[in-house]
Motif scaffolding. Structure first.
Motif, mmCIF file in Angstrom:
data_model
loop_
_atom_site.group_PDB
_atom_site.id
_atom_site.type_symbol
_atom_site.label_atom_id
_atom_site.label_comp_id
_atom_site.label_asym_id
_atom_site.label_seq_id
_atom_site.Cartn_x
_atom_site.Cartn_y
_atom_site.Cartn_z
ATOM 1 N N LEU A 1 -31.630 -28.801 -151.159
ATOM 2 C CA LEU A 1 -32.688 -28.970 -150.392
ATOM 3 C C LEU A 1 -33.103 -29.874 -148.853
ATOM 4 C CD1 LEU A 1 -35.891 -28.242 -149.150
ATOM 5 C CD2 LEU A 1 -36.041 -30.094 -151.255
ATOM 6 N N GLY A 2 -32.057 -29.195 -147.700
ATOM 7 C CA GLY A 2 -31.981 -29.843 -146.597
ATOM 8 C C GLY A 2 -33.504 -30.400 -145.453
ATOM 9 N N ILE A 3 -33.855 -31.434 -145.626
ATOM 10 C CA ILE A 3 -34.788 -32.030 -144.465
ATOM 11 C C ILE A 3 -35.002 -32.343 -143.307
ATOM 12 C CG2 ILE A 3 -37.169 -33.041 -144.335
ATOM 13 C CD1 ILE A 3 -36.978 -32.489 -148.117
ATOM 14 N N ALA A 4 -35.397 -32.242 -142.796
ATOM 15 C CA ALA A 4 -35.128 -32.828 -141.597
ATOM 16 C C ALA A 4 -36.338 -32.722 -140.336
ATOM 17 C CB ALA A 4 -34.471 -32.320 -140.035
ATOM 18 N N THR A 5 -36.694 -34.158 -139.640
ATOM 19 C CA THR A 5 -37.871 -34.039 -138.234
ATOM 20 C C THR A 5 -37.932 -32.474 -137.503
ATOM 21 O OG1 THR A 5 -39.103 -35.274 -136.958
ATOM 22 C CG2 THR A 5 -35.642 -35.161 -136.969
ATOM 23 N N ASN B 1 -27.115 -37.741 -140.296
ATOM 24 C CA ASN B 1 -27.475 -37.245 -139.317
ATOM 25 C C ASN B 1 -28.160 -35.944 -140.628
ATOM 26 O OD1 ASN B 1 -25.418 -35.502 -139.430
ATOM 27 N ND2 ASN B 1 -24.979 -36.772 -137.078
ATOM 28 N N GLU B 2 -28.771 -35.164 -139.612
ATOM 29 C CA GLU B 2 -29.139 -33.634 -139.915
ATOM 30 C C GLU B 2 -28.133 -32.313 -140.109
ATOM 31 O OE1 GLU B 2 -30.651 -35.011 -137.696
ATOM 32 O OE2 GLU B 2 -32.655 -35.559 -138.345
ATOM 33 N N GLN B 3 -26.934 -33.015 -139.640
ATOM 34 C CA GLN B 3 -26.032 -31.925 -140.005
ATOM 35 C C GLN B 3 -25.524 -32.067 -141.001
ATOM 36 O OE1 GLN B 3 -23.632 -32.204 -136.468
ATOM 37 N NE2 GLN B 3 -24.791 -30.649 -135.328
ATOM 38 N N GLY B 4 -25.337 -33.431 -141.539
ATOM 39 C CA GLY B 4 -24.488 -33.820 -142.988
ATOM 40 C C GLY B 4 -25.580 -32.969 -144.159
ATOM 41 N N ALA B 5 -27.105 -33.235 -144.137
ATOM 42 C CA ALA B 5 -28.256 -33.095 -144.995
ATOM 43 C C ALA B 5 -27.928 -31.477 -145.046
ATOM 44 C CB ALA B 5 -29.143 -33.719 -144.285
ATOM 45 N N SER B 6 -28.140 -31.207 -144.161
ATOM 46 C CA SER B 6 -27.383 -29.589 -144.068
ATOM 47 C C SER B 6 -26.313 -29.242 -144.542
ATOM 48 C CB SER B 6 -27.759 -28.590 -143.140
ATOM 49 O OG SER B 6 -26.411 -29.229 -142.099
ATOM 50 N N MET B 7 -24.868 -29.351 -144.435
ATOM 51 C CA MET B 7 -24.242 -29.424 -145.265
ATOM 52 C C MET B 7 -23.959 -29.571 -146.879
ATOM 53 S SD MET B 7 -22.332 -27.742 -143.007
ATOM 54 C CE MET B 7 -20.341 -27.555 -143.376
ATOM 55 N N SER B 8 -24.973 -31.090 -146.917
ATOM 56 C CA SER B 8 -24.900 -31.709 -147.775
ATOM 57 C C SER B 8 -25.533 -30.581 -149.371
ATOM 58 C CB SER B 8 -25.097 -32.942 -148.498
ATOM 59 O OG SER B 8 -24.419 -34.241 -147.563
ATOM 60 N N ALA B 9 -26.959 -29.783 -147.993
ATOM 61 C CA ALA B 9 -27.530 -29.416 -149.330
ATOM 62 C C ALA B 9 -26.969 -27.936 -149.646
ATOM 63 C CB ALA B 9 -28.751 -28.719 -148.411
ATOM 64 N N GLU B 10 -25.922 -28.077 -148.497
ATOM 65 C CA GLU B 10 -24.962 -26.533 -148.878
ATOM 66 C C GLU B 10 -23.958 -26.810 -150.055
ATOM 67 O OE1 GLU B 10 -21.371 -23.433 -146.836
ATOM 68 O OE2 GLU B 10 -22.062 -24.976 -146.523
ATOM 69 N N ALA B 11 -23.547 -27.500 -149.961
ATOM 70 C CA ALA B 11 -22.313 -28.143 -150.971
ATOM 71 C C ALA B 11 -22.866 -28.240 -151.968
ATOM 72 C CB ALA B 11 -21.690 -29.661 -150.388
ATOM 73 N N TYR B 12 -23.887 -28.957 -152.083
ATOM 74 C CA TYR B 12 -24.969 -28.783 -153.683
ATOM 75 C C TYR B 12 -25.220 -27.674 -154.095
ATOM 76 C CZ TYR B 12 -28.783 -30.338 -156.809
ATOM 77 O OH TYR B 12 -29.717 -30.217 -157.793
ATOM 78 N N ALA B 13 -25.717 -26.392 -153.110
ATOM 79 C CA ALA B 13 -25.922 -24.914 -153.486
ATOM 80 C C ALA B 13 -25.147 -24.776 -154.004
ATOM 81 C CB ALA B 13 -26.716 -24.636 -152.759
ATOM 82 N N GLY C 1 -25.855 -25.988 -141.598
ATOM 83 C CA GLY C 1 -24.940 -26.052 -142.694
ATOM 84 C C GLY C 1 -25.901 -24.268 -143.130
ATOM 85 N N ILE C 2 -27.194 -24.135 -142.413
ATOM 86 C CA ILE C 2 -27.783 -23.250 -143.080
ATOM 87 C C ILE C 2 -26.533 -21.514 -142.322
ATOM 88 C CG2 ILE C 2 -29.530 -20.682 -142.110
ATOM 89 C CD1 ILE C 2 -31.475 -24.217 -141.668
ATOM 90 N N ALA C 3 -26.362 -21.880 -141.432
ATOM 91 C CA ALA C 3 -25.278 -20.879 -141.014
ATOM 92 C C ALA C 3 -23.923 -20.262 -142.051
ATOM 93 C CB ALA C 3 -24.660 -20.633 -140.119
#
Length: 122
Positions: free
Chosen positions: A98-102, A78-90, A113-115
């Protein structure tokens, strides 16, 4: 039809003004570049990984990212996992995550993840 005529007049004007090389760079002469292809090319210069959710509004972007050789798509549940993964990658790569969502609720789910990245100054 008005859009096509505007591009046609832009190309003819650019030939007169010798901006033809610039338009050839952006490939406006052949009308074969989708906006999502241009975005994928821009994102490939920033990062090499894209963590994505799923949704109908990002289908064209995901298609362009998948066909781009420099970007690896990492699908998430889901998008929460994408944002947390993008944060961990950074954090790990010291690059851009880069987290992409609809649209709609998908973008709201990215806020976690942004917060976290904002409050940890990443």
């Amino acid at each position: 039809m008005k859009v096509f005529l505007a591009f046609k007049s832009l190309v003819s004007y650019s030939k007169k003004r010798k901006f033809y090389k610039l338009l050839t760079f952006f490939n406006l002469r052949g009308f074969s570049v989708k906006l999502s292809d241009y975005i994928a090319d821009f994102l490939s210069k920033i990062t090499g990984h894209a963590f994505t959710g799923h949704g109908g509004c990002i289908v064209h972007l995901l298609d362009s990212l998948e066909s781009h050789p420099k970007i690896k798509i990492v699908p998430c549940q889901n998008e929460q996992g994408a944002s947390m993964s993008a944060e961990a990658y950074a954090r790990v790569s010291r690059g851009v995550g880069l987290g992409i969502a609809t649209s709609g609720p998908g973008m709201i789910n990215l806020l976690q993840g942004i917060a976290c990245a904002y409050f940890d100054s990443i």
